[in-house]
Write a protein that holds these residues in place. Structure first.
Motif, PDB file in Angstrom:
ATOM      1  N   GLN A   1      60.656  41.429  57.848  1.00 23.39           N
ATOM      2  CA  GLN A   1      61.057  40.835  56.578  1.00 23.39           C
ATOM      3  C   GLN A   1      62.573  40.769  56.445  1.00 23.39           C
ATOM      4  O   GLN A   1      63.082  40.003  55.647  1.00 23.39           O
ATOM      5  N   ASN A   2      63.276  41.594  57.199  1.00 21.38           N
ATOM      6  CA  ASN A   2      64.733  41.656  57.137  1.00 21.38           C
ATOM      7  C   ASN A   2      65.297  41.128  58.453  1.00 21.38           C
ATOM      8  O   ASN A   2      65.292  41.834  59.462  1.00 21.38           O
ATOM      9  N   THR A   3      65.798  39.910  58.433  1.00 17.99           N
ATOM     10  CA  THR A   3      66.290  39.299  59.673  1.00 17.99           C
ATOM     11  C   THR A   3      67.502  40.020  60.248  1.00 17.99           C
ATOM     12  O   THR A   3      67.806  39.856  61.424  1.00 17.99           O
ATOM     13  N   ALA A   4      68.162  40.854  59.472  1.00 19.95           N
ATOM     14  CA  ALA A   4      69.285  41.636  59.989  1.00 19.95           C
ATOM     15  C   ALA A   4      68.814  42.654  61.026  1.00 19.95           C
ATOM     16  O   ALA A   4      69.618  43.140  61.812  1.00 19.95           O
ATOM     17  N   SER A   5      67.534  42.974  61.052  1.00 23.67           N
ATOM     18  CA  SER A   5      66.986  43.947  62.007  1.00 23.67           C
ATOM     19  C   SER A   5      66.527  43.309  63.318  1.00 23.67           C
ATOM     20  O   SER A   5      66.155  44.028  64.248  1.00 23.67           O
ATOM     21  N   VAL A   6      66.551  41.990  63.404  1.00 22.88           N
ATOM     22  CA  VAL A   6      66.020  41.296  64.578  1.00 22.88           C
ATOM     23  C   VAL A   6      66.783  41.661  65.847  1.00 22.88           C
ATOM     24  O   VAL A   6      66.179  41.899  66.894  1.00 22.88           O
ATOM     25  N   GLU A   7      68.096  41.726  65.789  1.00 22.29           N
ATOM     26  CA  GLU A   7      68.886  42.036  66.980  1.00 22.29           C
ATOM     27  C   GLU A   7      68.543  43.430  67.514  1.00 22.29           C
ATOM     28  O   GLU A   7      68.358  43.617  68.717  1.00 22.29           O
TER      29      GLU A   7
END
Length: 83
Positions: free
Chosen positions: A13-19
């Motif tokens: 849900q939080n694209t900041a965690s994708v990396e």
């Protein structure tokens, strides 16, 4: 060492965690059989599945690390198949 086959269902849900998530998956890449990611644009989330064949403690460690990421949910289903 005995391994198990499992599948991890991951919702981001939080694209900041994708990396960080991709970095973790790369770190455990030797155990990953395959992965599939689907962007669900209408809900602004990503749905992923990871097939893995690894020792129980490795699967649990990866699941725990993924689940600790902000805005990321994970559930793991284990098969009865061991090798």
């Amino acid at each position: 060492m005995e391994t198990r086959v499992a599948v991890m269902g991951i919702i981001v849900q939080n694209t900041a965690s994708v990396e960080t998530l991709n970095s973790l998956l790369h770190e455990y890449g030797q155990y990953i059989i395959g992965r599939m990611g689907i962007p669900y644009r209408e809900k602004d989330i990503y749905v992923m599945s990871i097939a893995i064949d690894a020792p129980q403690d490795i699967i649990s460690a990866l699941s725990g690390k993924v689940g600790s990421l902000a805005g990321v949910s994970v559930k793991t289903a284990y098969s009865n198949i061991t090798s």
